[in-house]
Design an enzyme around this catalytic site. Structure first.
Site, PDB file in Angstrom:
ATOM      1  CB  CYS A   1      -0.892  -0.005   1.232  1.00 10.03           C
ATOM      2  SG  CYS A   1      -1.708   1.572   1.554  1.00 10.03           S
TER       3      CYS A   1
ATOM      4  CB  CYS B   1      -5.490  -0.050   2.413  1.00  9.49           C
ATOM      5  SG  CYS B   1      -4.022  -0.774   3.111  1.00  9.49           S
TER       6      CYS B   1
END
Lengths: 361, 287
Positions: B242, B267
């Site tokens: 992420c 995310c």
């Protein structure tokens, strides 16, 4: 005493007077003005303009009032008026990428250049009978941020099929309202038919494709609502002149991909465009547009929404309403003919039954 | 003349309707993966926007509950914010964005990254509950197929994918076999989340408002994603971490950053992302 029904002049005049009275309602309450309808029922007016194929909010509002809110009657009225207008030519294609969106949402990416803009929408209003809160800050957010089309973003990676194949020319589209239609139609003609088509009918067909009857499985690539400039290229001038601005709703659906061992996988698209604020119609239209492209992608035609002739022959609500409602017209003569026949058939049946009994006995 | 005041029942639905839904739920839990018909009601959002999930939540929510609502994994997406505000208004329950604090988590499309625990209930908004729908549009047929345990059609579809694309081309709503008996659509969750359903400690209940069906996976139930011996089920995964919190092994959203096709991946689970990022910040501050 039986009195045969005769459609006299007086009967018609009385019916019209009664209709006008019903439409006026309580005379103690002020009548609704056209401006009130145009300003306060903009969604209804948009629909009448779209399916009436004429952009004129005031006129559409007048039609709605005149027809006591019967949308199909209002559309009929607008279309009938429209045919009386001379046609000078065709405007230039509108540039929807350039419109300053009042609303712009994409269901495919969480964030996109230019951002998402909720705008005026019923989405996320809880359908509760509560006093609306209309006094909040209203930021129309019509900043001059460039908002490229989401389909162009995907297209730049070749993930989405191009607007048109590189080797394909773009011939002048036929005009559905001026030229006889012959199946199969071109996509441009089909889109015209869908734009004029009945919202409810297209909604139902679009829904059916989502539920598996001719699966199209889409993502809403982008829905935008805003004003665009309309330009007209008069041959004697040699350059396009602006005619004014119209509000439109555009929808690009991104559909399941095609591809095989010869061509790389690509998303395909469906397209919808309507006058004013008409998201439901624009979305339905783009679902059905994609379903009708079954032939292009060698898809099996198994569902009503994929059948061009079925869809386009029945999408026009003015036609459909007229033909269904014509059943109200007198049919004395043909019915008499049928009566005559059925009586004869019954007589024959009983005669035969009688003679059979005799034989059995 | 003033307009008549309209008052709504706690949790929005009337008590008889809640009871009807709870009864349906009991049956759904008793027969894992089986779609139980229920008389779906109109609720104040459009059909297909999570009305099934809203009805389930309304039927089970009580004053002790803490509600979390996610859409696409995130607590801050418009639909999630809207549904949370709705229950806050009509049920008067506290809401949270922290996965482990919630007793009920209503979701569209994701199962949180934080492992679920005993006593938690996941409520799914389901658009198309029938896993066989796109292979056979008629309900009369698919019900017969479920009754006969006749799922050959789905295996043929997966086989055709392999023949055509070289692997199974199903990325979300990947079909699962529940408790070795019923084929079930896990709603449009990405296949990434499918393994979280197997032997989960939480109760998973699925509500399809439009299609009038409720089904469930009770805790500690076997949930097997379909596959073949030589082409086993493989959940989607992501190579990169992420861009915000650095987590790996989580589901990521593509965020387009410019007009030239630039993008970042972050995310989709906003609660997980925020807390991982905050923890990293704390650790950095401590050292």
């Amino acid at each position: 005493m039986y009195v045969a029904v005769k459609g006299g002049e007086k009967a018609i005049a009385n019916a019209h007077a009664l209709l006008a009275k019903e439409g006026r309602g309580d005379p103690g309450i002020p009548a609704i003005g056209r401006d009130a309808v145009a300003g306060q029922l903009p969604v209804l007016v948009s629909r009448v303009m779209t399916e009436g194929s004429l952009y004129d909010p005031k006129l559409a509002a007048r039609a709605v009032l005149r027809c006591q809110g019967d949308v199909l009657e209002a559309i009929t009225l607008v279309r009938s008026y429209r045919t009386t207008l001379p046609r000078f030519g065709y405007s230039e294609p509108i540039d929807t990428a350039g419109l300053a969106p009042q609303r712009r949402v994409s269901a495919t990416f969480k964030d996109i250049p230019g951002g998402q803009q909720l705008g005026a929408t019923f989405d996320y209003t809880h359908r509760l009978f509560a006093d609306p809160t209309s006094d909040g800050p209203v930021d129309t957010g019509a900043d001059a941020v460039p908002m490229p089309r989401v389909s162009d973003l995907l297209g730049s990676d070749a993930l989405l099929e191009p607007d048109r194949a590189a080797d394909r020319t773009d011939p002048e589209p036929a005009d559905l309202t001026r030229e006889p239609t012959v199946f199969p139609m071109t996509r441009a003609e089909r889109l015209q038919g869908l734009a004029r088509g009945d919202e409810g009918f297209l909604l139902a067909l679009g829904y059916s494709t989502q539920r598996g009857y001719g699966s199209t499985h889409p993502f809403a690539g982008e829905i935008r609502v805003g004003e665009v400039e309309v330009e007209f290229d008069a041959p004697e001038l040699g350059f396009p002149v602006p005619l004014g601005r119209i509000e439109v709703t555009e929808c690009q659906m991104i559909n399941q991909f095609t591809g095989n061992s010869d061509t790389p996988a690509q998303f395909t698209r469906g397209y919808g465009l309507v006058f004013g604020r008409g998201e439901r119609k624009a979305m339905s239209m783009s679902l059905v547009d994609r379903a009708l492209r079954a032939d292009e992608f060698q898809e099996r035609i198994v569902a009503p929404a994929q059948d061009e002739e079925f869809v386009l022959s029945h999408a026009d609500n003015v036609q459909a309403a007229g033909f269904v409602e014509h059943l109200k017209l007198p049919h004395y003569v043909d019915f008499q003919a049928e009566l005559h026949l059925i009586r004869r058939l019954r007589r024959d049946f009983h005669d035969n039954a009688g003679s059979k009994q005799e034989t059995n006995a | 003349m003033s307009a008549q005041q309209i008052e709504y029942n706690i949790g929005y639905l009337d008590e008889q309707t809640k009871r009807m839904i709870r009864r349906t739920l009991l049956k759904a839990v008793a027969i894992p993966g089986f779609q139980v018909p229920f008389a779906s009601r109109e609720v104040p959002l459009p059909r297909g926007w999570g009305t099934g999930g809203v009805q389930l939540t309304a039927a089970i929510i009580g004053s002790d509950d803490v509600l979390k609502v996610i859409d696409q994994g995130a607590d801050d997406t418009t639909n999630a914010v809207s549904i949370r505000a709705f229950f806050n208004l009509v049920a008067g329950v506290p809401t949270t964005t922290r996965t482990e604090d919630a007793t009920i988590i209503q979701t569209r499309h994701r199962i949180p990254e934080t492992p679920l625990g005993e006593g938690q209930i996941m409520v799914y908004q389901v658009p198309i509950p029938e896993p066989l729908r796109f292979l056979e549009p008629r309900e009369t047929e698919t019900r017969r197929m479920h009754a006969l345990n006749e799922y050959g059609l789905m295996y043929v579809k997966l086989y055709e994918d392999i023949a055509k694309y070289g692997h199974i081309a199903k990325t979300y709503d990947y079909p699962v076999l529940v408790n070795d008996r019923y084929l079930m659509a896990p709603s449009p969750t990405p296949s990434f989340d499918n393994p979280k359903l197997h032997q989960s400690q939480a109760l998973h209940i699925f509500g399809a408002g439009c299609e009038k069906r409720i089904y469930a996976i009770p805790p500690h139930t076997d949930v097997e994603s379909l596959g073949f011996e030589d082409y086993p089920f493989e959940p989607q995964n992501f190579d990169q971490p992420c861009a915000i919190c650095g987590s790996t092994g989580v589901y990521l959203d593509q965020i387009i950053t410019d007009n030239a096709g630039g993008a970042m991946y972050a995310c989709s689970d906003s609660d997980h992302c925020e807390r991982t990022a905050a923890r990293a910040d704390n650790e950095e501050a401590a050292t």
